[in-house]
Scaffold this motif. Structure first.
Motif, PDB file in Angstrom:
ATOM      1  N   ARG A   1      60.371  30.735 -27.957  1.00  0.00           N
ATOM      2  CA  ARG A   1      59.710  31.294 -26.773  1.00  0.00           C
ATOM      3  C   ARG A   1      58.622  30.306 -26.403  1.00  0.00           C
ATOM      4  O   ARG A   1      57.754  30.013 -27.233  1.00  0.00           O
ATOM      5  CB  ARG A   1      59.144  32.688 -27.051  1.00  0.00           C
ATOM      6  N   GLY A   2      58.699  29.787 -25.188  1.00  0.00           N
ATOM      7  CA  GLY A   2      57.751  28.758 -24.791  1.00  0.00           C
ATOM      8  C   GLY A   2      57.748  27.649 -25.819  1.00  0.00           C
ATOM      9  O   GLY A   2      58.813  27.186 -26.254  1.00  0.00           O
ATOM     10  N   PRO A   3      56.561  27.246 -26.292  1.00  0.00           N
ATOM     11  CA  PRO A   3      56.484  26.087 -27.177  1.00  0.00           C
ATOM     12  C   PRO A   3      56.752  26.402 -28.646  1.00  0.00           C
ATOM     13  O   PRO A   3      56.664  25.501 -29.480  1.00  0.00           O
ATOM     14  CB  PRO A   3      55.025  25.639 -26.998  1.00  0.00           C
ATOM     15  N   ARG A   4      57.059  27.641 -28.983  1.00  0.00           N
ATOM     16  CA  ARG A   4      57.119  28.018 -30.396  1.00  0.00           C
ATOM     17  C   ARG A   4      58.434  28.678 -30.790  1.00  0.00           C
ATOM     18  O   ARG A   4      59.132  29.235 -29.958  1.00  0.00           O
ATOM     19  CB  ARG A   4      55.986  29.002 -30.726  1.00  0.00           C
TER      20      ARG A   4
ATOM     21  N   GLU B   1      59.948  31.813 -32.208  1.00  0.00           N
ATOM     22  CA  GLU B   1      59.493  33.204 -32.332  1.00  0.00           C
ATOM     23  C   GLU B   1      60.181  33.916 -33.493  1.00  0.00           C
ATOM     24  O   GLU B   1      59.548  34.667 -34.221  1.00  0.00           O
ATOM     25  CB  GLU B   1      59.777  33.961 -31.032  1.00  0.00           C
ATOM     26  N   SER B   2      61.485  33.694 -33.638  1.00  0.00           N
ATOM     27  CA  SER B   2      62.258  34.339 -34.696  1.00  0.00           C
ATOM     28  C   SER B   2      63.277  33.342 -35.216  1.00  0.00           C
ATOM     29  O   SER B   2      63.526  32.312 -34.587  1.00  0.00           O
ATOM     30  CB  SER B   2      62.966  35.595 -34.163  1.00  0.00           C
ATOM     31  N   GLN B   3      63.869  33.649 -36.362  1.00  0.00           N
ATOM     32  CA  GLN B   3      64.863  32.739 -36.934  1.00  0.00           C
ATOM     33  C   GLN B   3      65.867  33.527 -37.760  1.00  0.00           C
ATOM     34  O   GLN B   3      65.576  34.629 -38.223  1.00  0.00           O
ATOM     35  CB  GLN B   3      64.173  31.692 -37.810  1.00  0.00           C
ATOM     36  N   HIS B   4      67.041  32.946 -37.894  1.00  0.00           N
ATOM     37  CA  HIS B   4      68.103  33.588 -38.671  1.00  0.00           C
ATOM     38  C   HIS B   4      68.571  32.647 -39.768  1.00  0.00           C
ATOM     39  O   HIS B   4      69.032  31.538 -39.497  1.00  0.00           O
ATOM     40  CB  HIS B   4      69.273  33.959 -37.757  1.00  0.00           C
TER      41      HIS B   4
ATOM     42  N   VAL C   1      65.071  31.060 -32.607  1.00  0.00           N
ATOM     43  CA  VAL C   1      64.880  31.700 -31.307  1.00  0.00           C
ATOM     44  C   VAL C   1      63.503  31.258 -30.819  1.00  0.00           C
ATOM     45  O   VAL C   1      62.487  31.621 -31.420  1.00  0.00           O
ATOM     46  CB  VAL C   1      64.937  33.235 -31.420  1.00  0.00           C
TER      47      VAL C   1
ATOM     48  N   ALA D   1      62.676  32.000 -20.762  1.00  0.00           N
ATOM     49  CA  ALA D   1      61.438  32.011 -21.546  1.00  0.00           C
ATOM     50  C   ALA D   1      61.630  31.353 -22.907  1.00  0.00           C
ATOM     51  O   ALA D   1      60.663  31.068 -23.603  1.00  0.00           O
ATOM     52  CB  ALA D   1      60.961  33.451 -21.736  1.00  0.00           C
TER      53      ALA D   1
END
Lengths: 342, 342
Positions: free
Chosen positions: A11-14, A16-19, A9, A324
């Motif tokens: 957000r912008g250049p990074r 943010e979360s992962q599964h 997941v 986003a």
């Protein structure tokens, strides 16, 4: 050892979360065609195996004796939103079984959608079991129980003959030793048996191909699968992945979600079964993985692939609708799917 | 390298799902007292840093000039449910700033709770920005902007002077190089800057202790923190973890949630700051970790610990209310917290 990241997941250049999670794709011969993560790990399939839980209803002759329609069989296999059509369908099945919603043991649940909740609140009513996402399945259980002359009360208990039949069916079709040490209680109060992901995929390969099943069982599963394909709204409801996928792909993709990040599929044209478990239980993760699998294996056109991008590359939006970030397959998953090819 | 499992979700005899993540606890001297996972990894703090985003409002004198109450300052630091008291508070702040909700740029959002949604639907109205969980913060932004004579329009943009002030504050208080390569857009359209978890915990240790801050900034943060402790309902709302914790523990625990599995806390009696990020973004994970941290560091009695078990050992129930499993701290987390002691 941790399972691989399947979905990121951003957000912008990074990121943010992962599964993280497990994916197995098995063919009609029982060979594993794709393996990510610990596919031997038993996972609770939850609602993803409703098609198997519906077998006593069909195989006993109860469905025919009660005159259940194909739409009602789809509802028996569903995890529905509790919309009006679902509630009416569950009531119809119960009436055909000579019972009513008082007999349901799935427990109460609010309908999924706000307007349906409103209707109950405005009437100053509490949600009954008929609105439970599993009420179609439970109505089917009751129809089977009534036809077979089994006790109606406590039909959800592990030692009730109906649940024992379902247990035997699951053990047979998965080939997994479903001992009591892998038994939990599902949200709707019936037993849920933890099954290795590769065995779960193998069971859905049998649904897809009919291979490895008795003719009667193959016929029953085909009937249930085709009922879902013909009545996708009854299998889930408004804006739901299962419904939208089966509306678009018809019999080419039988898909079914389960709580806590499970998704399974049977792909009849390819004779393949698919099973997915997201470690953390996130539905956005299991939907993204299943959509990516379908893009590789079922989509026929750019339009199909773009349609599946709603879940395979789901936009993360601000409240003003600006993109986003994105929920998307990880490189690991994308590479594994590419290697699988068609 | 994967982050450790912090929270397990059991069903019957098995772990059904799990949440990995990062925890840092830092003391007033800046020393890391507890470290689990990659605490140097930058994570988007999202709404967890609203107390810092409120500093221009207080430090500029805008809050006093407008006559904002402590309850309104708590609302400025909130992620609220959009209940009547929150909506009324945000309107009051805007009125004191000589503006109205037309100026809000956070975007529309439905209220969190069904009955509040009903009220809008029954009036045939769409949710406006005033119901957005960030409307208090944005009302505070507008109050600050109006007082400082800055442009009202586009106050959410990264290059607006207000957002540049907030950027400088976050960089200063965390000591992290917040370059554009760690900037994303938050759900409410303002910039969110990814901050290493240990730096985030360090910033909250400063909130807790006042150490490492100018006297004016320490005073402003203490005022905001005490406003939240005095008005916990304004910080979140009905049945929310932030509200319930601050109702019970008052000034002993300033806690603030952020989207995608972030939780931060300042524990003034101990001079400690806490920062948590769950890899997969699950709130049930971040709440369980924070509750376990508070059980070890803030709870004074068995009643306190039992109260926190609502989140630290949250029951997973069937729809009939039977306990089917538990959301609970992993052995790794429990052991690390035990080693920390008091």
């Amino acid at each position: 050892m941790s399972n691989p990241v399947l979905v990121e997941v951003t957000r912008g250049p990074r990121v943010e979360s992962q599964h993280r999670g497990i994916v197995a794709i098995v063919d009609a011969s029982g060979s594993t065609r794709l393996s990510l993560g610990d596919i031997a790990a038993p996972v609770f399939p939850r609602s993803a195996v409703k098609i198997f839980q519906a077998l006593p209803l069909v195989e006993s002759g109860a469905a025919d004796a009660a005159g259940l329609t194909d739409a009602e069989l789809a509802l028996v296999c569903s995890s529905h939103n509790g919309e009006e059509i679902h509630v009416a369908g569950a009531r119809s099945i119960l009436a055909k079984a000579g019972l009513d919603e008082e007999a349901l043991e799935c427990g109460p649940q609010w309908p999924a959608l706000g307007p349906d909740q409103d209707r109950l609140r405005r009437a100053d009513r509490q949600p009954g079991a008929i609105y439970n996402n599993c009420s179609g399945k439970h109505a089917g259980f009751l129809c089977a129980v009534a036809h077979m002359g089994l006790p109606v009360a406590h039909y959800v208990d592990r030692d009730h003959p109906l649940q024992e039949q379902i247990h035997a069916i699951l053990a047979d079709i998965t080939g997994a030793p479903l001992d009591v040490d892998v038994c939990g209680i599902d949200g709707c109060s019936i037993p849920t048996w933890a099954i290795p992901v590769e065995r779960l995929a193998g069971a859905f390969a049998k649904v897809a191909s009919g291979q490895g099943l008795s003719p009667a069982r193959a016929t029953a599963l085909t009937r249930l699968r085709k009922s879902c394909a013909a009545h996708p709204f009854e299998t889930a409801g408004t804006d739901r992945f299962c419904t939208k996928v089966m509306e678009r792909f018809g019999e080419a993709a039988y898909v079914k979600t389960g709580a806590e990040g499970v998704y399974c599929a049977a792909l009849p044209d390819l004779g393949l079964g698919v099973a997915i478990k997201i470690d953390d239980g996130a539905t956005r993760g299991s939907e993204a993985v299943m959509a990516a699998v379908l893009q590789m294996l079922v989509a026929e056109s750019d339009e199909d692939r773009s349609f599946l991008d709603q879940w395979a590359r789901q936009a993360v939006e601000t409240r003003r609708g600006v993109v986003a970030g994105t929920v998307k397959p990880s490189e690991t998953l994308a590479t594994a799917l590419s290697a699988l090819g068609r």
